[in-house]
Design a protein around this motif. Structure first.
Motif, PDB file in Angstrom:
ATOM      1  N   GLU A   4       0.827  -1.201   0.000  1.00  0.00           N
ATOM      2  CA  GLU A   4       0.000   0.000   0.000  1.00  0.00           C
ATOM      3  C   GLU A   4       0.868   1.259   0.000  1.00  0.00           C
ATOM      4  O   GLU A   4       0.554   2.242  -0.662  1.00  0.00           O
ATOM      5  CB  GLU A   4      -0.943   0.015   1.209  1.00  0.00           C
ATOM      6  CG  GLU A   4      -1.996  -1.081   1.179  1.00  0.00           C
ATOM      7  CD  GLU A   4      -1.501  -2.437   1.694  1.00  0.00           C
ATOM      8  OE1 GLU A   4      -0.314  -2.572   2.096  1.00  0.00           O
ATOM      9  OE2 GLU A   4      -2.308  -3.376   1.677  1.00  0.00           O
TER      10      GLU A   4
ATOM     11  N   THR B  51       3.926   1.430  -1.163  1.00  0.00           N
ATOM     12  CA  THR B  51       4.541   1.484  -2.487  1.00  0.00           C
ATOM     13  C   THR B  51       3.637   2.249  -3.445  1.00  0.00           C
ATOM     14  O   THR B  51       4.092   3.135  -4.178  1.00  0.00           O
ATOM     15  CB  THR B  51       4.806   0.063  -3.028  1.00  0.00           C
ATOM     16  OG1 THR B  51       5.799  -0.563  -2.217  1.00  0.00           O
ATOM     17  CG2 THR B  51       5.250   0.077  -4.481  1.00  0.00           C
ATOM     18  N   VAL B  52       2.353   1.929  -3.431  1.00  0.00           N
ATOM     19  CA  VAL B  52       1.395   2.587  -4.327  1.00  0.00           C
ATOM     20  C   VAL B  52       1.302   4.078  -4.011  1.00  0.00           C
ATOM     21  O   VAL B  52       1.353   4.915  -4.915  1.00  0.00           O
ATOM     22  CB  VAL B  52       0.006   1.909  -4.244  1.00  0.00           C
ATOM     23  CG1 VAL B  52      -1.019   2.667  -5.089  1.00  0.00           C
ATOM     24  CG2 VAL B  52       0.095   0.451  -4.686  1.00  0.00           C
ATOM     25  N   VAL B  53       1.216   4.423  -2.733  1.00  0.00           N
ATOM     26  CA  VAL B  53       1.096   5.830  -2.333  1.00  0.00           C
ATOM     27  C   VAL B  53       2.344   6.611  -2.725  1.00  0.00           C
ATOM     28  O   VAL B  53       2.258   7.693  -3.320  1.00  0.00           O
ATOM     29  CB  VAL B  53       0.819   5.945  -0.815  1.00  0.00           C
ATOM     30  CG1 VAL B  53       0.979   7.378  -0.326  1.00  0.00           C
ATOM     31  CG2 VAL B  53      -0.574   5.426  -0.486  1.00  0.00           C
TER      32      VAL B  53
ATOM     33  N   TYR C 220      -4.349  -3.944  -4.090  1.00  0.00           N
ATOM     34  CA  TYR C 220      -4.011  -2.779  -3.267  1.00  0.00           C
ATOM     35  C   TYR C 220      -4.776  -1.531  -3.703  1.00  0.00           C
ATOM     36  O   TYR C 220      -4.284  -0.417  -3.606  1.00  0.00           O
ATOM     37  CB  TYR C 220      -2.498  -2.542  -3.243  1.00  0.00           C
ATOM     38  CG  TYR C 220      -1.778  -3.814  -2.883  1.00  0.00           C
ATOM     39  CD1 TYR C 220      -1.898  -4.356  -1.610  1.00  0.00           C
ATOM     40  CD2 TYR C 220      -1.038  -4.505  -3.830  1.00  0.00           C
ATOM     41  CE1 TYR C 220      -1.284  -5.560  -1.288  1.00  0.00           C
ATOM     42  CE2 TYR C 220      -0.414  -5.699  -3.504  1.00  0.00           C
ATOM     43  CZ  TYR C 220      -0.543  -6.225  -2.240  1.00  0.00           C
ATOM     44  OH  TYR C 220       0.057  -7.422  -1.916  1.00  0.00           O
ATOM     45  N   GLY C 221      -5.982  -1.756  -4.229  1.00  0.00           N
ATOM     46  CA  GLY C 221      -6.832  -0.647  -4.643  1.00  0.00           C
ATOM     47  C   GLY C 221      -6.480  -0.046  -5.990  1.00  0.00           C
ATOM     48  O   GLY C 221      -7.103   0.922  -6.420  1.00  0.00           O
TER      49      GLY C 221
ATOM     50  N   ARG D 213      -4.857   4.466  -8.534  1.00  0.00           N
ATOM     51  CA  ARG D 213      -6.095   4.066  -7.855  1.00  0.00           C
ATOM     52  C   ARG D 213      -7.232   4.898  -8.403  1.00  0.00           C
ATOM     53  O   ARG D 213      -7.322   6.081  -8.125  1.00  0.00           O
ATOM     54  CB  ARG D 213      -5.985   4.283  -6.355  1.00  0.00           C
ATOM     55  CG  ARG D 213      -5.031   3.335  -5.687  1.00  0.00           C
ATOM     56  CD  ARG D 213      -4.987   3.598  -4.205  1.00  0.00           C
ATOM     57  NE  ARG D 213      -4.288   2.511  -3.539  1.00  0.00           N
ATOM     58  CZ  ARG D 213      -3.710   2.628  -2.356  1.00  0.00           C
ATOM     59  NH1 ARG D 213      -3.754   3.778  -1.718  1.00  0.00           N
ATOM     60  NH2 ARG D 213      -3.096   1.595  -1.815  1.00  0.00           N
TER      61      ARG D 213
END
Length: 169
Positions: free
Chosen positions: A51, A53-55, A133-134, A168
């Motif tokens: 999560e 990582t994505v942000v 992860y969205g 996302r």
């Protein structure tokens, strides 16, 4: 870091003796002359929760730093579970494709955007997961293919921050 970094023949090395390039870099990851002010580099080898990582990658993409986002994805690819490595590798390819399209390497940018899109799509199909992860992987694939087609058709260098994907959606 050892090494002089002055172009005098000594190579920049980290504390373990591995070759590293300590030259400052711009927002697209291009090396700048020693002594100039570059952007803060992403540390390598950081293990993050997926999560995060994505942000972090999204923040870097939105800031026009797709090269740096690629390094965040690369950390996940190298440290994450085997089953997810293809996903993170594909997202790193997409980020590098945007990097090249913003640097003016349009042929390389188009190629990597399409390769990354295909690999994201393949990972989602093989795992049956389009929203890990969205993330909206279908949206990422559409974005990458559309940008590749636009760059190929127009030959125009893109503004990386203005054209950043939304991970996302």
């Amino acid at each position: 870091m050892s090494g002089t970094g002055d172009g005098g023949g000594a190579r920049d090395r980290d504390d373990e003796g591995r070759a590293r390039n300590a030259r400052p870099r711009d927002g697209l990851g291009r090396p700048m002359p020693y002594g100039t002010q570059g952007v803060r580099r992403q540390p390598e080898g950081v293990v993050r929760a997926p999560e995060l990582t994505v942000v972090e990658a999204q923040e870097l993409l939105d800031a026009g730093k797709p090269f740096h986002a690629h390094e965040v994805f690369e950390d996940a690819w190298k440290s994450g579970p085997e089953a997810e490595r293809g996903l993170w590798r594909a997202l790193a390819q997409v980020a590098v494709g945007l990097t090249h399209a913003a640097r003016g390497n349009l042929t390389g940018g188009v190629r990597l955007l399409r390769r990354g899109a295909g690999n994201v799509e393949e990972w989602a199909r093989e795992t049956g997961s389009a929203r890990p992860y969205g993330m909206d992987l279908d949206g990422v694939v559409r974005w990458a293919r559309a940008l590749a087609a636009e760059v190929e058709a127009t030959g125009v260098v893109v503004d990386a921050g203005a054209r950043a994907p939304v991970l996302r959606g």
